[in-house]
Scaffold this active site. Structure first.
Site, PDB file in Angstrom:
ATOM      1  N   HIS A  73       1.013  -1.212  -0.437  1.00  0.00           N
ATOM      2  CA  HIS A  73      -0.225   0.186   0.524  1.00  0.00           C
ATOM      3  C   HIS A  73       0.577   1.013  -0.112  1.00  0.00           C
ATOM      4  O   HIS A  73       0.129   1.989  -0.320  1.00  0.00           O
ATOM      5  CB  HIS A  73      -0.790   0.464   1.354  1.00  0.00           C
ATOM      6  CG  HIS A  73      -2.374  -0.892   1.472  1.00  0.00           C
ATOM      7  ND1 HIS A  73      -3.306  -0.393   1.454  1.00  0.00           N
ATOM      8  CD2 HIS A  73      -2.075  -2.547  -0.226  1.00  0.00           C
ATOM      9  CE1 HIS A  73      -4.171  -1.323   1.198  1.00  0.00           C
ATOM     10  NE2 HIS A  73      -3.693  -2.422   0.295  1.00  0.00           N
ATOM     11  N   ASN A 100      -7.168   1.901   3.853  1.00  0.00           N
ATOM     12  CA  ASN A 100      -5.509   1.612   4.662  1.00  0.00           C
ATOM     13  C   ASN A 100      -5.947   1.540   6.345  1.00  0.00           C
ATOM     14  O   ASN A 100      -6.107   1.592   7.718  1.00  0.00           O
ATOM     15  CB  ASN A 100      -5.480   2.654   4.504  1.00  0.00           C
ATOM     16  CG  ASN A 100      -4.263   2.536   3.110  1.00  0.00           C
ATOM     17  OD1 ASN A 100      -3.639   1.687   2.828  1.00  0.00           O
ATOM     18  ND2 ASN A 100      -4.042   3.360   2.391  1.00  0.00           N
ATOM     19  N   HIS A 198      -2.256 -12.904  -0.748  1.00  0.00           N
ATOM     20  CA  HIS A 198      -2.995 -13.680  -0.404  1.00  0.00           C
ATOM     21  C   HIS A 198      -2.938 -15.373   0.155  1.00  0.00           C
ATOM     22  O   HIS A 198      -4.783 -15.504   0.873  1.00  0.00           O
ATOM     23  CB  HIS A 198      -4.597 -12.839  -1.297  1.00  0.00           C
ATOM     24  CG  HIS A 198      -4.885 -12.000  -1.809  1.00  0.00           C
ATOM     25  ND1 HIS A 198      -5.503 -10.778  -2.285  1.00  0.00           N
ATOM     26  CD2 HIS A 198      -4.574 -10.787  -0.564  1.00  0.00           C
ATOM     27  CE1 HIS A 198      -5.711  -9.826  -2.345  1.00  0.00           C
ATOM     28  NE2 HIS A 198      -4.850  -9.725  -0.941  1.00  0.00           N
TER      29      HIS A 198
HETATM   30  C1  HEM Z   1      -4.071  -7.192  -6.875  1.00  0.00           C
HETATM   31  C2  HEM Z   1      -4.183  -6.096  -6.329  1.00  0.00           C
HETATM   32  C3  HEM Z   1      -4.783  -5.895  -4.662  1.00  0.00           C
HETATM   33  C4  HEM Z   1      -6.385  -6.212  -4.257  1.00  0.00           C
HETATM   34  C5  HEM Z   1      -7.783  -5.691  -4.762  1.00  0.00           C
HETATM   35  C6  HEM Z   1      -5.950  -6.461  -2.436  1.00  0.00           C
HETATM   36  C7  HEM Z   1      -7.144  -6.972  -1.359  1.00  0.00           C
HETATM   37  C8  HEM Z   1      -7.201  -6.655  -0.913  1.00  0.00           C
HETATM   38  C9  HEM Z   1      -8.092  -6.689   0.151  1.00  0.00           C
HETATM   39  C10 HEM Z   1      -9.804  -6.579  -0.036  1.00  0.00           C
HETATM   40  C11 HEM Z   1      -8.141  -7.212   1.446  1.00  0.00           C
HETATM   41  C12 HEM Z   1      -8.627  -7.293   3.211  1.00  0.00           C
HETATM   42  C13 HEM Z   1      -9.255  -6.221   3.422  1.00  0.00           C
HETATM   43  C14 HEM Z   1     -10.101  -6.455   4.835  1.00  0.00           C
HETATM   44  O1  HEM Z   1     -11.128  -6.644   4.413  1.00  0.00           O
HETATM   45  O2  HEM Z   1      -8.685  -6.886   6.250  1.00  0.00           O
HETATM   46  C15 HEM Z   1      -6.541  -7.828   0.935  1.00  0.00           C
HETATM   47  C16 HEM Z   1      -5.527  -8.536   2.156  1.00  0.00           C
HETATM   48  C17 HEM Z   1      -4.357  -8.626   2.008  1.00  0.00           C
HETATM   49  N1  HEM Z   1      -3.214  -8.285   1.129  1.00  0.00           N
HETATM   50 FE1  HEM Z   1      -3.633  -7.820  -0.914  1.00  0.00          FE
HETATM   51  N2  HEM Z   1      -4.737  -6.689  -2.400  1.00  0.00           N
HETATM   52  C18 HEM Z   1      -4.250  -6.509  -4.171  1.00  0.00           C
HETATM   53  C19 HEM Z   1      -3.344  -7.481  -3.933  1.00  0.00           C
HETATM   54  C20 HEM Z   1      -1.839  -7.369  -2.411  1.00  0.00           C
HETATM   55  C21 HEM Z   1      -0.615  -7.456  -3.191  1.00  0.00           C
HETATM   56  C22 HEM Z   1       0.135  -6.834  -4.332  1.00  0.00           C
HETATM   57  C23 HEM Z   1       0.181  -6.871  -1.164  1.00  0.00           C
HETATM   58  C24 HEM Z   1       1.585  -8.412  -0.383  1.00  0.00           C
HETATM   59  C25 HEM Z   1       2.167  -7.849  -1.918  1.00  0.00           C
HETATM   60  C26 HEM Z   1      -1.352  -7.978  -1.329  1.00  0.00           C
HETATM   61  C27 HEM Z   1      -0.888  -8.525   1.051  1.00  0.00           C
HETATM   62  C28 HEM Z   1      -2.088  -9.120   1.480  1.00  0.00           C
HETATM   63  C29 HEM Z   1      -1.976  -8.641   2.703  1.00  0.00           C
HETATM   64  C30 HEM Z   1      -0.736 -10.149   3.220  1.00  0.00           C
HETATM   65  C31 HEM Z   1      -3.246  -9.074   3.169  1.00  0.00           C
HETATM   66  C32 HEM Z   1      -3.947  -9.485   4.521  1.00  0.00           C
HETATM   67  C33 HEM Z   1      -3.846  -8.786   5.304  1.00  0.00           C
HETATM   68  C34 HEM Z   1      -4.504  -8.492   7.043  1.00  0.00           C
HETATM   69  O3  HEM Z   1      -4.179  -9.899   7.615  1.00  0.00           O
HETATM   70  O4  HEM Z   1      -4.439  -7.876   7.593  1.00  0.00           O
HETATM   71  N3  HEM Z   1      -2.168  -7.906  -1.253  1.00  0.00           N
HETATM   72  N4  HEM Z   1      -5.871  -7.270  -0.075  1.00  0.00           N
END
Ligand code: HEM
Ligand code: NAG
Ligand code: NAG
Ligand code: NAG
Length: 331
Positions: A73, A100, A198
Site C-alpha cells: 500500500h 487502509n 493472499h
Molecule cells: C492485486 C490487487 C490486490 C487487491 C485488490 C487486494 C485487496 C485486498 C483486500 C480487500 C484485503 C482484505 C482487507 C480486509 O478486508 O481486511 C487484502 C488483504 C491482504 N492483502 Fe491484498 N490486495 C491486492 C494485492 C496484494 C499484494 C500485492 C500484496 C502484497 C504483496 C497483498 C497483501 C495482502 C495481505 C498480506 C493481506 C492480509 C492482511 C491482514 O491479514 O490484515 N495484497 N487485500
C-alpha cells in the site's frame, strides 16, 4: 612510435573526460537503490530490524500479514516513500482511506524505528523500514527471503484522495489490475506472483460479501466462485456484516505457502481480484502451474517481484528526507 604514444595518451584523456562528465552529470550522479546501502552508515540496521520482527511475531504472528500488505500500500501510492505511515495533519492522509483503516502494525514500525534511531540516529528511512519489515515478516512465517534494496528517502506528502485513486479495490477486474501494475513498471507475471501474498492473513466480510449475496444487484451470487465455498462463507458472513474476519486461506492463514494458487484454481479465491487471475492467459497459466507443482517457482518469484515493487517511484539521493518519526514529517 611517437605518434602511437601520443594517440594512447590522448585516448586515455578522452576516457577520463567522459568518465568525469558522467560523474558530474546530475542525471548519473543520483544514487539509486542497492543491496546493503547502510553497510557503512549503519552496519547493524538489517540485523536490528530482523531482531525486532522475530521478537514481535513470536508473540503476535498475525501481524506478519498486515505488515507485508503495508509495503504494497505504500508503494502503490506516490511510490515507496513511507507516505502510508504519515498521520493526518492539515489534510486527510492515506492512512485514513477506507482500504487502509484495516492495516495493522503501525506500532511495530515505530518500534523498529526507535531501535534504529538509538543505534544510528537519522540514518535509516521509514520507507526502507517498510521494505525490510515486509521481507522479514514473510521469512518469519516460513515464506521466502530475499535481498532487499535500500537507499529510499521518505516523502513529505500523504493524501487520502491519492490512496483512493491508486489502491485497487477487491472488485477490480483483470484489465484494471494489469493496467495498474503496468503503470508502475510491474508485469502481468508480477501481478500473478504478488497476489500470492493472499495466502496469509484475514479479510473482513465486507470485502467480498457482494459475491455471496448481491453480485449484480439482484440478490445473486458470483458465478465465478465455487458454490460450495459460497455456502461455507455465508455461514461466517451475514449480509451487511462489517466486523467479522475470515481467513484468506482457511485453516492455514498464518503460514506463507503456495496454497493461494490451489484455492484460486479451485475458484476459491476470496476477492473478485483473486478470481480475475483466471481471466487472462498468462496469469491463469501461472496459477495453474503453481497449483499443479506445489508452488515450484513461487517462492523465488515472490522475492524477485517484491524487489521490483520496492523500486516504484522511490526518492533517492538528495530527494526527500529521513524522518525522525515515521508518522510525522520533519520540522
Ligand atoms: C492485486 C490487487 C490486490 C487487491 C485488490 C487486494 C485487496 C485486498 C483486500 C480487500 C484485503 C482484505 C482487507 C480486509 O478486508 O481486511 C487484502 C488483504 C491482504 N492483502 Fe491484498 N490486495 C491486492 C494485492 C496484494 C499484494 C500485492 C500484496 C502484497 C504483496 C497483498 C497483501 C495482502 C495481505 C498480506 C493481506 C492480509 C492482511 C491482514 O491479514 O490484515 N495484497 N487485500
Ligand atoms: C473493468 O473495469 C473497468 C473499470 O475499472 C471498466 O471500465 C471495464 O469496462 C471493465 N472491463 C470488463 C471487461 O468488465
Ligand atoms: C442489492 O443491490 C441493489 C443494487 O445495488 C440494492 O438496491 C439492493 O438493496 C441490494 N440488496 C441487498 C439485500 O443488499
Ligand atoms: C455496516 O456499515 C455500513 C456503512 O458504514 C452501515 O450503513 C451499516 O449499517 C453497517 N451494518 C451493520 C450490520 O452494522
Amino acid at each position: 612510435m611517437a605518434t602511437r604514444k601520443l594517440f594512447s595518451v590522448l585516448f586515455l584523456q578522452l576516457i577520463m573526460f567522459v568518465v568525469l562528465l558522467l560523474v558530474l552529470n546530475p542525471a548519473y550522479a543520483h544514487e539509486s537503490l542497492k543491496v546493503g546501502f547502510y553497510e557503512k552508515s549503519c552496519p547493524e540496521a538489517e540485523a536490528i530490524v530482523k531482531k525486532v520482527m522475530v521478537e514481535t511475531l513470536s508473540k503476535a504472528p498475525t501481524l506478519a500479514a498486515p505488515l507485508i500488505r503495508m509495503h504494497f500500500h505504500d508503494c502503490f501510492v506516490r511510490g515507496c516513500d513511507g507516505s502510508v505511515l504519515l498521520r493526518s495533519s492539515t489534510n486527510q492522509a492515506e492512512k485514513d482511506f477506507v482500504s487502509n483503516l484495516n492495516l495493522r502494525g503501525f506500532q511495530i514500525i515505530d518500534r523498529v524505528k526507535s531501535a534504529l534511531e538509538k543505534a544510528c540516529p537519522g540514518v535509516v528511512s521509514c520507507a526502507d523500514i517498510l521494505a525490510l519489515v515486509a521481507r522479514d515478516a514473510t521469512a518469519t512465517i516460513k515464506g521466502p527471503s530475499w535481498e532487499v534494496e535500500t537507499g529510499r528517502k521518505d516523502g513529505r506528502v500523504s493524501s487520502e484522495i491519492e490512496a483512493h485513486e491508486n489502491l485497487l479495490p477487491p472488485t477490480a477486474n483483470i484489465t484494471r489490475l494489469i493496467r495498474s501494475f503496468q503503470e508502475r513498471g510491474l508485469s502481468i507475471k508480477d501481478l500473478a506472483v504478488l497476489s500470492g501474498a493472499h495466502t496469509v492473513g484475514t479479510s473482513h466480510c465486507y470485502s467480498f460479501n457482494d459475491r455471496l449475496y448481491n453480485f449484480t444487484g439482484k440478490g445473486d451470487t458470483d458465478p465465478n466462485m465455487d458454490p460450495n465455498y459460497i455456502k461455507r462463507l455465508k455461514k461466517k458472513c451475514k449480509p451487511g456484516d462489517n466486523t467479522t474476519l475470515v481467513e484468506m486461506n482457511p485453516g492455514n492463514f498464518k503460514t506463507f505457502d503456495e496454497d493461494y494458487y490451489t484455492l484460486v484454481a479451485k475458484r476459491r479465491g476470496l476477492f473478485q481480484s483473486d478470481a480475475a487471475l483466471l481471466d487472462n492467459a498468462e496469469t491463469k497459466s501461472y496459477v495453474k502451474l503453481q497449483a499443479a507443482t506445489g508452488g515450484s517457482t513461487f517462492f523465488d518469484d515472490f522475492g524477485v517481484s517484491m524487489v521490483k515493487m520496492g523500486r516504484i517511484g522511490v526518492l533517492t539521493g538528495k530527494a526527500g528526507e529521513i524522518r525522525k518519526q515515521c508518522s510525522k514529517v520533519n520540522k
